[in-house]
Design an enzyme around this catalytic site. Structure first.
Site, mmCIF file in Angstrom:
data_model
loop_
_atom_site.group_PDB
_atom_site.id
_atom_site.type_symbol
_atom_site.label_atom_id
_atom_site.label_comp_id
_atom_site.label_asym_id
_atom_site.label_seq_id
_atom_site.Cartn_x
_atom_site.Cartn_y
_atom_site.Cartn_z
ATOM 1 C CE1 TYR A 211 68.760 38.125 32.812
ATOM 2 C CE2 TYR A 211 70.536 38.650 31.292
ATOM 3 C CZ TYR A 211 70.005 38.668 32.571
ATOM 4 O OH TYR A 211 70.720 39.237 33.607
ATOM 5 C CB THR B 213 79.118 40.185 39.013
ATOM 6 O OG1 THR B 213 78.838 41.457 38.416
ATOM 7 C CG2 THR B 213 79.520 40.407 40.453
ATOM 8 C CG ASP C 217 56.505 34.495 41.103
ATOM 9 O OD1 ASP C 217 57.149 35.496 40.729
ATOM 10 O OD2 ASP C 217 56.053 33.647 40.306
ATOM 11 C CB VAL C 218 58.449 39.861 42.550
ATOM 12 C CG1 VAL C 218 59.193 39.792 43.863
ATOM 13 C CG2 VAL C 218 59.345 39.473 41.391
ATOM 14 C CE1 TYR D 98 54.406 52.868 38.223
ATOM 15 C CE2 TYR D 98 54.865 51.965 36.043
ATOM 16 C CZ TYR D 98 54.069 52.024 37.183
ATOM 17 O OH TYR D 98 52.939 51.245 37.271
ATOM 18 C CB ALA E 64 69.384 44.063 38.859
#
Length: 326
Positions: free
Chosen positions: A146, A176, A57-58, A160, A115
């Protein structure tokens, strides 16, 4: 050999990116917690010595041994069914997850591509949507978890870039489609095809006049690849500018599948965008990119993929659909 980390690598888009970068001769590290991803999307890559998978899990601290040249952050629920079911995880991967990826990029001196999404434009008052448009988003509405996660991702990525001098890229992805989409993810294309294959009527929310612009996955991946290798740090729309109403799209699916179902209508969900069409001028000028796959060709390939799925997958996908015009 260049080394690239792709978060969300077992998802629909992430897995296609893994394929592309393997073909380009990269060593690919896919990372996914499999909440919405599917290991079957990448299992064909497991025998490849230049591919590895990290089940992680990032939103937690990320460790990757060795050098990294690039990081693609694609870990996030992307369908309304998912992010309404797991809103906290959606916000965390769009805040803690991107923070961890950016920190890793600084340590590894890697370039990051994130993304983002056309949902940063919300229910737009400008049409088609250029990158300069700031959007019309309800931060406390049902879609806010979201939309705002993606808007924060863009903000911290640019911070950053400007403060630390990090090499960053931002892709704003419009609708997409293609093989490996989940039939049960709530988005309009797999929902329509799934209903057609099950012999059900096709459900339209609202009067069907709302528009979408559908980009085939191979075209999207090509645009992302070009953006990553470009020197442009600001957001770029990647999508197909050919616009269609949801009602017209339902009629296309009925014709494609050869079914005789009718269309039924239900109330439009809260904050559902009325129009969605990318202005891709920047992509054309900066990346020399525009879509090559027609909707007719892409739909045929996608329909053949869904028809090839086991029958239990088709009926597992039958559920009450909401927020499905995304």
């Amino acid at each position: 050999m260049k080394r690239i980390l792709i978060t969300g690598g077992a998802g629909f888009l992430g897995s296609h990116l893994c394929d592309r970068f393997i073909r380009e001769g990269y060593h690919v590290i896919a990372m996914d917690n499999l909440i919405t991803g599917d290991i079957r999307n990448i299992e064909h890559l497991f025998p490849n010595p230049n591919f590895e998978f990290h089940h992680h899990d990032v939103s937690q601290f990320i460790h990757v041994a060795g050098d990294l040249d690039y990081i693609l952050h694609f870990a996030s629920p992307a369908s309304p069914i998912d992010y309404l079911k797991i809103p906290i995880q959606t916000l965390k991967v769009g805040s803690l997850g991107i923070h961890n990826c950016l920190g890793l990029a600084r340590v590894k001196n890697a370039r990051v591509l994130i993304a983002s999404t056309s949902e940063v434009y919300g229910d737009p008052t400008v049409h088609p949507q250029p990158e300069e448009y700031w959007g019309n988003v309800n931060p406390v509405g049902p879609r806010g978890v979201y939309d705002e996660a993606k808007r924060f991702q863009e903000a911290i990525t640019m911070a950053y870039h400007t403060y630390h001098g990090l090499e960053t890229r931002i892709v704003r992805i419009f609708n997409t489609y293609g093989p490996r989409m989940r039939l049960n993810d709530g988005r309009v294309l797999p929902a329509f095809i799934g209903q057609a294959l099950r012999g059900e009527d096709l459900t339209i929310f609202g009067d069907g006049s709302q528009t979408r612009s559908f980009c085939y996955v191979d075209d999207l991946v090509e645009g992302i690849y070009r953006l990553l290798l470009s020197d442009y740090p600001h957001p770029v729309n990647i999508g197909n500018p050919v616009e269609i109403t949801i009602k017209e799209f339902a009629e296309e699916i009925i014709k494609l599948t050869g079914t005789s179902q009718k269309v039924v209508y239900k109330p439009l969900p809260t904050d559902d965008p009325k129009q969605r069409q990318p202005n891709i001028t920047k992509a054309k000028v900066i990346l020399d990119w525009e879509p090559q796959v027609s909707r007719a060709e892409g739909l045929r390939i996608t329909y053949d993929y869904f028809k090839s799925l086991p029958e239990e997958e088709l009926y597992k996908a039958a559920y009450h659909r909401e927020f499905s015009t995304t």
